[in-house]
Design a protein around this motif. Structure first.
Motif, PDB file in Angstrom:
ATOM      1  N   ALA A 177      -0.439   3.814 -11.179  1.00 31.63           N
ATOM      2  CA  ALA A 177      -0.141   4.813 -10.263  1.00 31.63           C
ATOM      3  C   ALA A 177      -2.148   5.473  -9.847  1.00 31.63           C
ATOM      4  CB  ALA A 177       0.081   5.564 -11.311  1.00 31.63           C
ATOM      5  N   ALA A 178      -2.508   4.871 -10.783  1.00 33.57           N
ATOM      6  CA  ALA A 178      -4.353   5.365 -10.040  1.00 33.57           C
ATOM      7  C   ALA A 178      -4.522   4.098  -8.816  1.00 33.57           C
ATOM      8  CB  ALA A 178      -5.747   4.956 -11.233  1.00 33.57           C
ATOM      9  N   ASP A 179      -3.977   3.070  -8.520  1.00 31.66           N
ATOM     10  CA  ASP A 179      -3.757   2.206  -7.292  1.00 31.66           C
ATOM     11  C   ASP A 179      -3.232   2.308  -6.275  1.00 31.66           C
ATOM     12  OD1 ASP A 179      -5.826   1.054  -9.213  1.00 31.66           O
ATOM     13  OD2 ASP A 179      -3.951  -1.094 -10.457  1.00 31.66           O
ATOM     14  N   SER A 180      -3.690   3.143  -5.215  1.00 29.01           N
ATOM     15  CA  SER A 180      -3.324   3.317  -3.923  1.00 29.01           C
ATOM     16  C   SER A 180      -2.701   1.594  -3.407  1.00 29.01           C
ATOM     17  CB  SER A 180      -4.440   3.192  -3.226  1.00 29.01           C
ATOM     18  OG  SER A 180      -5.205   1.850  -2.477  1.00 29.01           O
TER      19      SER A 180
ATOM     20  N   LYS B 180       9.553   1.860  -6.681  1.00 31.12           N
ATOM     21  CA  LYS B 180      10.026   3.061  -8.038  1.00 31.12           C
ATOM     22  C   LYS B 180       9.220   4.271  -8.516  1.00 31.12           C
ATOM     23  CE  LYS B 180      14.497   1.491  -8.344  1.00 31.12           C
ATOM     24  NZ  LYS B 180      14.846   0.526  -9.406  1.00 31.12           N
ATOM     25  N   TRP B 181       8.793   5.455  -7.927  1.00 34.81           N
ATOM     26  CA  TRP B 181       7.268   5.995  -8.807  1.00 34.81           C
ATOM     27  C   TRP B 181       8.077   6.319  -9.981  1.00 34.81           C
ATOM     28  CZ3 TRP B 181       8.343   5.352  -3.643  1.00 34.81           C
ATOM     29  CH2 TRP B 181       7.508   5.086  -2.641  1.00 34.81           C
ATOM     30  N   MET B 182       7.626   6.485 -10.913  1.00 33.01           N
ATOM     31  CA  MET B 182       7.724   6.697 -13.069  1.00 33.01           C
ATOM     32  C   MET B 182       7.093   7.907 -12.891  1.00 33.01           C
ATOM     33  SD  MET B 182      10.497   4.370 -12.089  1.00 33.01           S
ATOM     34  CE  MET B 182      10.832   4.497 -13.848  1.00 33.01           C
ATOM     35  N   ASN B 183       7.631   8.411 -13.627  1.00 34.32           N
ATOM     36  CA  ASN B 183       7.679   9.637 -14.523  1.00 34.32           C
ATOM     37  C   ASN B 183       7.477   9.489 -15.773  1.00 34.32           C
ATOM     38  OD1 ASN B 183       5.668  12.135 -14.888  1.00 34.32           O
ATOM     39  ND2 ASN B 183       7.033  13.484 -13.656  1.00 34.32           N
ATOM     40  N   GLY B 184       7.475   8.467 -16.059  1.00 37.07           N
ATOM     41  CA  GLY B 184       7.692   8.403 -17.748  1.00 37.07           C
ATOM     42  C   GLY B 184       8.145   7.581 -17.208  1.00 37.07           C
ATOM     43  N   SER B 185       9.741   7.613 -18.181  1.00 34.69           N
ATOM     44  CA  SER B 185      10.955   6.388 -17.989  1.00 34.69           C
ATOM     45  C   SER B 185      11.665   7.039 -16.852  1.00 34.69           C
ATOM     46  CB  SER B 185      11.669   6.135 -19.238  1.00 34.69           C
ATOM     47  OG  SER B 185      12.225   8.014 -19.214  1.00 34.69           O
ATOM     48  N   SER B 186      11.260   8.481 -15.759  1.00 37.29           N
ATOM     49  CA  SER B 186      12.556   8.380 -15.001  1.00 37.29           C
ATOM     50  C   SER B 186      11.714   7.592 -13.701  1.00 37.29           C
ATOM     51  CB  SER B 186      12.579  10.081 -15.029  1.00 37.29           C
ATOM     52  OG  SER B 186      12.762  10.795 -16.176  1.00 37.29           O
TER      53      SER B 186
ATOM     54  N   ALA C  94       4.321  14.366  -9.386  1.00 38.39           N
ATOM     55  CA  ALA C  94       3.960  13.641 -10.223  1.00 38.39           C
ATOM     56  C   ALA C  94       4.294  12.743 -10.290  1.00 38.39           C
ATOM     57  CB  ALA C  94       3.351  14.932 -11.596  1.00 38.39           C
ATOM     58  N   PHE C  95       3.677  11.293 -10.957  1.00 39.47           N
ATOM     59  CA  PHE C  95       4.664  10.565 -11.414  1.00 39.47           C
ATOM     60  C   PHE C  95       3.471   9.701 -11.957  1.00 39.47           C
ATOM     61  CE2 PHE C  95       2.427   9.381  -6.879  1.00 39.47           C
ATOM     62  CZ  PHE C  95       1.441   7.766  -7.108  1.00 39.47           C
ATOM     63  N   THR C  96       3.974   8.523 -13.384  1.00 45.33           N
ATOM     64  CA  THR C  96       2.579   7.673 -13.790  1.00 45.33           C
ATOM     65  C   THR C  96       2.823   6.466 -13.559  1.00 45.33           C
ATOM     66  OG1 THR C  96       4.473   7.304 -15.074  1.00 45.33           O
ATOM     67  CG2 THR C  96       3.466   9.335 -15.651  1.00 45.33           C
ATOM     68  N   SER C  97       3.468   5.754 -13.229  1.00 47.30           N
ATOM     69  CA  SER C  97       3.545   4.553 -12.792  1.00 47.30           C
ATOM     70  C   SER C  97       4.030   4.090 -11.471  1.00 47.30           C
ATOM     71  CB  SER C  97       3.747   3.772 -13.940  1.00 47.30           C
ATOM     72  OG  SER C  97       5.452   3.740 -14.253  1.00 47.30           O
ATOM     73  N   ARG C  98       4.382   2.891 -10.584  1.00 47.02           N
ATOM     74  CA  ARG C  98       4.909   2.732 -10.130  1.00 47.02           C
ATOM     75  C   ARG C  98       5.907   1.441 -10.281  1.00 47.02           C
ATOM     76  NH1 ARG C  98       0.476   3.149  -7.239  1.00 47.02           N
ATOM     77  NH2 ARG C  98       0.342   5.416  -5.789  1.00 47.02           N
ATOM     78  N   LEU C  99       6.679   0.770  -9.710  1.00 47.89           N
ATOM     79  CA  LEU C  99       7.656  -0.176  -9.981  1.00 47.89           C
ATOM     80  C   LEU C  99       8.146  -0.953  -8.688  1.00 47.89           C
ATOM     81  CD1 LEU C  99      10.262  -0.006 -13.172  1.00 47.89           C
ATOM     82  CD2 LEU C  99       7.221  -0.506 -13.709  1.00 47.89           C
TER      83      LEU C  99
ATOM     84  N   THR D  58       0.726  -1.014   0.113  1.00 48.93           N
ATOM     85  CA  THR D  58       0.142  -0.054  -0.324  1.00 48.93           C
ATOM     86  C   THR D  58       1.160   1.401  -0.181  1.00 48.93           C
ATOM     87  OG1 THR D  58      -1.924  -1.303   1.024  1.00 48.93           O
ATOM     88  CG2 THR D  58      -1.594   0.947   0.962  1.00 48.93           C
ATOM     89  N   ASP D  59       0.560   2.011  -1.110  1.00 49.60           N
ATOM     90  CA  ASP D  59       1.356   3.615  -1.259  1.00 49.60           C
ATOM     91  C   ASP D  59       0.901   4.446  -0.202  1.00 49.60           C
ATOM     92  OD1 ASP D  59       2.548   5.710  -1.669  1.00 49.60           O
ATOM     93  OD2 ASP D  59       1.876   5.670  -4.023  1.00 49.60           O
TER      94      ASP D  59
END
Lengths: 168, 179
Positions: A58-61, A79-85, A28-33, A20-21
């Motif tokens: 990213a939308a899922d808590s 890792k909280w990703m913003n695009g490929s970063s 802003a971030f677009t996805s997590r790994l 859980t986040d």
């Protein structure tokens, strides 16, 4: 600003862990790994996953992952990703002891049905050893951040719960 | 079902574990009797499994079974543990219903004038069969008329015709008739 996460593992389903986040104030971030790394450096991932990581939208808590085949002490990295970063990263060493604790619980159920079992010294000693190893694995990571020591305890615990006919 | 809350059982078992440790140490120091040296460990071990299940699923169908099992390990320390947490029970003393103690003696001053009769009011006698001795004679020995009326409900009444205004000195012994 604090990136963070927590994990839970259900006794009813020790194969799964839920992450859980719990971050506050992130940009802003677009996805997590998610990376689940064993002490030998290998990553564990669900069947069919070809990467070292598990994607977490990213939308899922929270994210439930069916991944554990036994107890492990893992270096869990999100890792909280913003695009490929990589925007943020957080790593925590955690012991997942659900299999051992479920086994202990089942032993206690057997005890409740047959209290004389507790008088069996072999049974009692093995059960107490298993409980101690679980506790050790928890405390080695929470107090000493010692993944290797914790995994060693869980390896010994594995012997105790995967060979019940030998110890109980 | 478990008679106690699981959270209470967990607390009591924690205290019982420590009390058992102290008690066993004392007994071993004195070298006396049978002692289960592992009892504190057993309580600890089973309590942790109970806690695991309670934390994981507070509605589990197995909680009662495990709770009862854990609490079964705690005596003889359980009551002390309950007292330590302020959960010890108390027993309210019962208040017995006091019946009439027979025989007893009455005098004229025990009777009051109700406007019609002299009455000794005692509802505790209700339902009792009694025999009345007036001035140490059984009423049955006295010649007619009968001076007394015993009402099975309320007490004893004197016939005002013979004992007007409650002024007549007399001694009455009332005995229970157990037949």
């Amino acid at each position: 600003l604090a990136q963070n996460f927590s994990t839970t593992q259900s006794l009813a389903d020790p194969e799964s862990i839920t992450i859980t986040d719990t971050s506050t104030g992130l940009g802003a971030f677009t996805s997590r790994l998610i990376y689940l790394q064993k002490i030998n450096g290998d990553y564990i991932v669900p069947n069919g996953t070809v990467t070292d990581f598990i994607e977490w939208a990213a939308a899922d808590s929270s994210k439930t992952i069916e991944v554990l085949d036994r107890d492990y002490s893992l270096l869990v990295t999100t890792k909280w990703m913003n695009g490929s970063s990589i925007a943020y990263t957080k790593s925590i060493i955690l012991s997942f002891t659900g299999y051992s604790r479920l086994f202990l619980l089942n032993l206690t159920r057997a005890n409740a049905a047959n209290p004389k079992l507790l008088s069996n010294q072999n049974y009692f000693t093995s059960k107490f050893t298993l409980r101690t190893l679980v506790s050790d694995a928890d405390e080695l990571v929470s107090l000493a951040n010692d993944q290797e020591g914790a995994q060693l305890c869980l390896d010994m615990a594995y012997q105790l719960y995967s060979n019940p006919q030998k110890f109980y | 079902m478990a008679y106690y809350d699981i959270a209470d059982i967990i607390e009591w078992s924690k205290i019982s574990q420590g009390l058992a440790e102290v008690d066993i140490t004392k007994k071993l120091a004195l070298g006396g009797g049978f002692v289960d040296k592992d009892l504190p460990k057993k309580i600890y071990l089973e309590r942790l499994s109970l806690e695991d299940l309670y934390d994981d699923d507070p509605t589990s169908e197995y909680l009662d079974l495990l709770g009862n099992f854990v609490i079964s390990l705690c005596p003889p320390y359980l009551m002390a543990a309950q007292a330590a947490t302020g959960d010890g029970g108390s027993v309210s003393p019962s208040t017995p219903t006091q019946g009439t103690i027979y025989p007893f003696m009455l005098s004229a001053s025990d009777f009051t004038w109700d406007g019609t009769n002299l009455a000794y009011t005692n509802t505790a006698m209700d339902g009792d069969n009694v025999i009345i001795f007036v001035n140490e004679f059984s009423q049955q020995w006295l010649v007619a008329p009968t001076y007394f009326t015993y009402k099975n409900g309320g007490g004893i009444f004197l016939d005002a015709t013979y004992f007007p205004n409650g002024t007549t000195p007399l001694t009455i012994i009332v005995q229970k008739l157990n037949s």
